[in-house]
Write an enzyme that holds these catalytic residues in place. Sequence first.
Site, PDB file in Angstrom:
ATOM      1  N   SER A 163     -12.661   2.067  15.635  1.00 45.12           N
ATOM      2  CA  SER A 163     -12.465   0.673  16.045  1.00 45.12           C
ATOM      3  C   SER A 163     -13.539   0.280  17.045  1.00 45.12           C
ATOM      4  CB  SER A 163     -11.082   0.502  16.674  1.00 45.12           C
ATOM      5  OG  SER A 163     -11.024  -0.649  17.490  1.00 45.12           O
TER       6      SER A 163
ATOM      7  N   SER B 193       0.581   4.152   1.874  1.00 45.82           N
ATOM      8  CA  SER B 193       0.652   5.032   3.035  1.00 45.82           C
ATOM      9  C   SER B 193       2.092   5.141   3.520  1.00 45.82           C
ATOM     10  CB  SER B 193      -0.238   4.511   4.168  1.00 45.82           C
ATOM     11  OG  SER B 193       0.329   3.341   4.738  1.00 45.82           O
TER      12      SER B 193
ATOM     13  N   CYS C 119     -13.231  -7.620  12.347  1.00 48.19           N
ATOM     14  CA  CYS C 119     -13.312  -6.393  13.141  1.00 48.19           C
ATOM     15  C   CYS C 119     -14.757  -6.003  13.436  1.00 48.19           C
ATOM     16  CB  CYS C 119     -12.575  -5.246  12.446  1.00 48.19           C
ATOM     17  SG  CYS C 119     -13.328  -4.690  10.909  1.00 48.19           S
TER      18      CYS C 119
ATOM     19  N   THR D 215     -12.314   7.417  17.302  1.00 48.19           N
ATOM     20  CA  THR D 215     -11.916   6.048  16.960  1.00 48.19           C
ATOM     21  C   THR D 215     -12.887   5.471  15.939  1.00 48.19           C
ATOM     22  OG1 THR D 215     -11.446   3.824  17.792  1.00 48.19           O
ATOM     23  CG2 THR D 215     -13.216   5.023  18.891  1.00 48.19           C
TER      24      THR D 215
ATOM     25  N   LYS E 274      -2.312  -7.501  11.151  1.00 45.95           N
ATOM     26  CA  LYS E 274      -3.688  -7.362  11.650  1.00 45.95           C
ATOM     27  C   LYS E 274      -4.685  -7.037  10.532  1.00 45.95           C
ATOM     28  CE  LYS E 274      -3.231  -2.492  13.056  1.00 45.95           C
ATOM     29  NZ  LYS E 274      -3.311  -1.546  14.177  1.00 45.95           N
ATOM     30  N   ASP E 275      -4.190  -6.609   9.360  1.00 52.68           N
ATOM     31  CA  ASP E 275      -5.080  -6.321   8.224  1.00 52.68           C
ATOM     32  C   ASP E 275      -5.466  -7.572   7.441  1.00 52.68           C
ATOM     33  OD1 ASP E 275      -5.088  -3.608   8.755  1.00 52.68           O
ATOM     34  OD2 ASP E 275      -3.475  -3.153   7.337  1.00 52.68           O
TER      35      ASP E 275
ATOM     36  N   ARG F   2       0.850  -1.186   0.000  1.00 51.39           N
ATOM     37  CA  ARG F   2       0.000   0.000   0.000  1.00 51.39           C
ATOM     38  C   ARG F   2       0.887   1.238   0.000  1.00 51.39           C
ATOM     39  NH1 ARG F   2      -3.357  -0.530   5.217  1.00 51.39           N
ATOM     40  NH2 ARG F   2      -4.253   1.435   4.499  1.00 51.39           N
TER      41      ARG F   2
ATOM     42  N   ARG G  40     -13.517  -2.369  18.824  1.00 51.97           N
ATOM     43  CA  ARG G  40     -12.821  -2.876  20.010  1.00 51.97           C
ATOM     44  C   ARG G  40     -12.437  -1.730  20.942  1.00 51.97           C
ATOM     45  NH1 ARG G  40      -7.768  -2.740  20.772  1.00 51.97           N
ATOM     46  NH2 ARG G  40      -7.566  -2.154  18.576  1.00 51.97           N
ATOM     47  N   ARG G  41     -11.879  -0.666  20.385  1.00 51.95           N
ATOM     48  CA  ARG G  41     -11.488   0.473  21.223  1.00 51.95           C
ATOM     49  C   ARG G  41     -12.710   1.136  21.853  1.00 51.95           C
ATOM     50  NH1 ARG G  41      -7.023   2.251  16.741  1.00 51.95           N
ATOM     51  NH2 ARG G  41      -5.272   1.018  17.584  1.00 51.95           N
TER      52      ARG G  41
ATOM     53  N   ASN H  12      -4.585   8.601   7.798  1.00 49.37           N
ATOM     54  CA  ASN H  12      -3.305   7.988   8.130  1.00 49.37           C
ATOM     55  C   ASN H  12      -2.874   8.410   9.535  1.00 49.37           C
ATOM     56  OD1 ASN H  12      -2.088  10.557   7.942  1.00 49.37           O
ATOM     57  ND2 ASN H  12      -1.626  10.277   5.781  1.00 49.37           N
TER      58      ASN H  12
END
Length: 289
Positions: free
Chosen positions: A121, A8, A233, A119, A77-78, A6, A123-124, A143
Amino acid sequence: MIVGTRGSQLALAQTKQVCADLSAMTGKAIDIEIIKTKGDKITTSQLYNMDSKGLFTKELDIALLEEEVDFTVHSFKDLPTELDEDLEIVAVPKRESPNEVLISDKSWAELGEGSKLGTSSLRREAFCNLYDKGFELKPIRGNIETRIDKALNSDLDATIMAQAGLKRLNLTKYIKEVFPLDYITPPAGQGALAIITRKDYDKKEQIQKLNDYVSMQEVLAEKMVLEELGVGCQWPIGAIARMTAEEFNIYSILLTKEGEILSQKTEKGSIRNAIDLGRRIGEHFQDYV
């Protein structure tokens, strides 16, 4: 060799480090091919509201399968829980810190009820709710630099990020606090990279030299929790495996979005059985989802 990645800053920093390490071993230069993924093009949605399978990997997989590139570098993790049958993870280099960190002008204790935390996420969000922080949770995408800027220079008061990315981009000066792994448990694979090639690639043995056995076993065990459970996720779940001097252990926690703990479990044993230990936790969690 040609590597796909990628575009980034973090992806490029990670890929350039892998290329430098591989070139040092082989004595050959590696060309970098930047490939834009679907996940890079979507900047407005919460990722957990979407079909996230292969969101940041599918286009790189296609380039591999069509032999446009020889290998790809990903944040572990992706990765989706299942790879294409013609591809394989040939190496996981030594893992960077898997911890979560706070980006804010205030400490975690100073962030009171009504503070705005950015966030995207699930999870967060769940961990913020678990600790009854009473935050106003706001979507945040972009990013690493963009999210830091939003946390420090907008109406947001804070955000939570992965320590590994900040280390790789030399941005650790923005870290206000590092969370213990059992306080805000990271997602499976955080801090690790995955190097993927075709199974029939004739130079994969060269790339395998970059593999760190302990790091590979840790993240495969963590990913097995998700694979056995059949979730990505879209469910708040943290998983962290660590190899200590005595034994291999993996801890995982399953929550609701509202912050209720549905189950948490630790398994310990030999590193040779790492994947089975992760599987056991995934099987245990099946009764709760």
